[in-house]
Design an enzyme around this catalytic site. Structure first.
Site, PDB file in Angstrom:
ATOM      1  N   CYS A  53      37.845  26.498  72.122  1.00 53.35           N
ATOM      2  CA  CYS A  53      38.273  25.772  73.319  1.00 53.35           C
ATOM      3  C   CYS A  53      37.100  25.048  73.972  1.00 53.35           C
ATOM      4  O   CYS A  53      37.248  23.915  74.443  1.00 53.35           O
ATOM      5  CB  CYS A  53      38.853  26.729  74.364  1.00 53.35           C
ATOM      6  SG  CYS A  53      39.913  28.012  73.705  1.00 53.35           S
ATOM      7  N   ASP A  54      35.956  25.685  74.034  1.00 53.80           N
ATOM      8  CA  ASP A  54      34.900  25.203  74.929  1.00 53.80           C
ATOM      9  C   ASP A  54      33.621  24.696  74.256  1.00 53.80           C
ATOM     10  O   ASP A  54      32.732  24.195  74.950  1.00 53.80           O
ATOM     11  CB  ASP A  54      34.516  26.329  75.913  1.00 53.80           C
ATOM     12  CG  ASP A  54      35.682  26.695  76.820  1.00 53.80           C
ATOM     13  OD1 ASP A  54      36.545  25.819  77.035  1.00 53.80           O
ATOM     14  OD2 ASP A  54      35.729  27.833  77.300  1.00 53.80           O
ATOM     15  N   CYS A  86      36.057  31.677  74.301  1.00 48.30           N
ATOM     16  CA  CYS A  86      36.733  30.886  73.262  1.00 48.30           C
ATOM     17  C   CYS A  86      35.907  29.672  72.882  1.00 48.30           C
ATOM     18  O   CYS A  86      35.945  28.645  73.575  1.00 48.30           O
ATOM     19  CB  CYS A  86      38.118  30.469  73.750  1.00 48.30           C
ATOM     20  SG  CYS A  86      38.999  29.444  72.563  1.00 48.30           S
TER      21      CYS A  86
END
Ligand code: NAP
Length: 318
Positions: free
Chosen positions: A148-149, A145
């Site tokens: 997200c990261d 992701c």
């Protein structure tokens, strides 16, 4: 007899449980063998509102679990095995075309539970490459992701795997923070939409590597390099990288839901307002949502499904 049985214990399932218990509905969460969902595999979560410094994924899930239990949810740490979602014949005689048989029967292991309504929140799992070194580095450089990261890879070198829209999107997100992005695909053409391909090709710090696959992820504590095989020649080279983003699709956890309509890729079909095709069975989170796949959207879907279940139960009681 439960008012609501919730299948799944990620952000969607536990948020649904917080809402149903606060609405005084007797609630059972069938949490699965490994409760908590995909966030149990991540480290710092920086995009869930309410935590200015971020929060570790497992800590966030533990907080959600405690909150659901605090309001009275019963949480069963075992796997859902099957459910009877059979529908009666419709008034015009169509087999399995009418109202659902009530109560719903749900099994976890060998044990049977009965419920007036059900919320399916069983999530989806990222598809992984299954190459040596990958699993151990999830959350330590291996991710599924970028939204997200990506922020952890500022001024770093990363590699993205896949040839679909997700891989294009992940590469574009990463190109805004990383110094260099290599997009690696097993064939010589992408399956992604043309517009996404064009955006990738026009981005100077994205390099494309066709006909290639990662055969190993290496590093001591975190990702340090990958082994890459050129498929036609078989030649293997090493590339130093800080991050590996695997974007080769997701697998919704729906294999065991007989009677529930799924789309061609196995996601639960939403009839309207988080109802499935079976009256009294609702759906929330990544098990139906392939577009956003965020903890916060899953939680939002969980609250919506719970509110719909509450309204539906109130109507049945009249
Ligand atoms: P996808 O379209 O199924 O693409 C998966 C990609 O991963 C394919 O290129 C496939 O290669 C590759 N792949 C699969 N297994 C692999 C393996 N074991 N090793 C190496 N490569 C492998 O999945 P997706 O990209 O996640 O997209 C899913 C759906 O969501 C699609 O309908 C997509 O259009 C949609 N989506 C849309 C957007 C957007 O519009 N912004 C963004 C994300 C997703 P092959 O091509 O060789 O099969």
């Amino acid at each position: 007899m439960y008012d609501v049985v919730i299948i799944g214990s990620g952000p969607a399932g536990l948020t649904a449980a917080i809402y149903t218990t606060r609405a005084n509905l007797k609630t059972l969460v069938i949490a699965g063998d490994r409760w908590g969902g995909q966030l149990m595999l991540t480290s710092l979560v920086e995009n869930y509102p309410g935590f200015p410094e971020g929060i570790q994924g497992p800590d966030l899930m533990m907080n959600m679990r405690k909150q659901a239990e605090h309001h009275g949810a019963e949480i069963l740490d075992s796997a859902f095995t099957k459910g009877d979602f059979t529908r009666l014949p419709s008034p015009d005689g169509e087999a399995n075309g009418g109202q659902a048989k009530q109560p719903f029967k749900i099994w976890a292991g060998e044990k049977e539970y009965q419920a007036k309504s059900v919320i399916i929140a069983s999530g989806a799992d990222a598809r992984w490459l299954n190459v040596p070194g990958e699993k151990e580095k999830i959350g330590r450089g291996v991710s599924s992701c970028a939204t997200c990261d990506a922020a952890f890879f500022r001024k770093k070198v990363v590699i993205v795997v896949g040839g679909g829209d997700s891989a294009m999107e992940e590469s574009l997100v990463l190109s805004r923070v990383a110094t260099q992005v290599t997009l690696i695909h097993r064939r010589d053409s992408f399956r992604a939409s043309q517009i996404m391909q064009d955006r990738v090709k026009e981005t100077p710090n994205i390099k494309i590597l066709f006909n290639s696959e990662i055969t190993e992820v290496q590093g001591e504590m975190k990702v340090e390099k990958v082994k890459i095989k050129n498929i036609p020649s078989g030649e293997v080279t090493e590339m130093p990288v800080d991050g590996v983003f695997v974007a080769i699709g997701h697998i919704p956890n729906t294999k065991v839901f007989e009677g529930i309509d799924l789309d061609e890729q196995g996601y639960v079909k939403v009839a309207n307002h988080y109802h499935t095709n079976v009256e009294g069975v609702f759906v929330a989170g990544d098990v139906h949502d392939r577009a956003y796949r965020q903890a916060v959207t899953a939680a939002g879907f969980g609250s919506a499904a719970a509110l719909e279940a509450e309204r539906w139960l109130a109507k049945q009681a009249k």
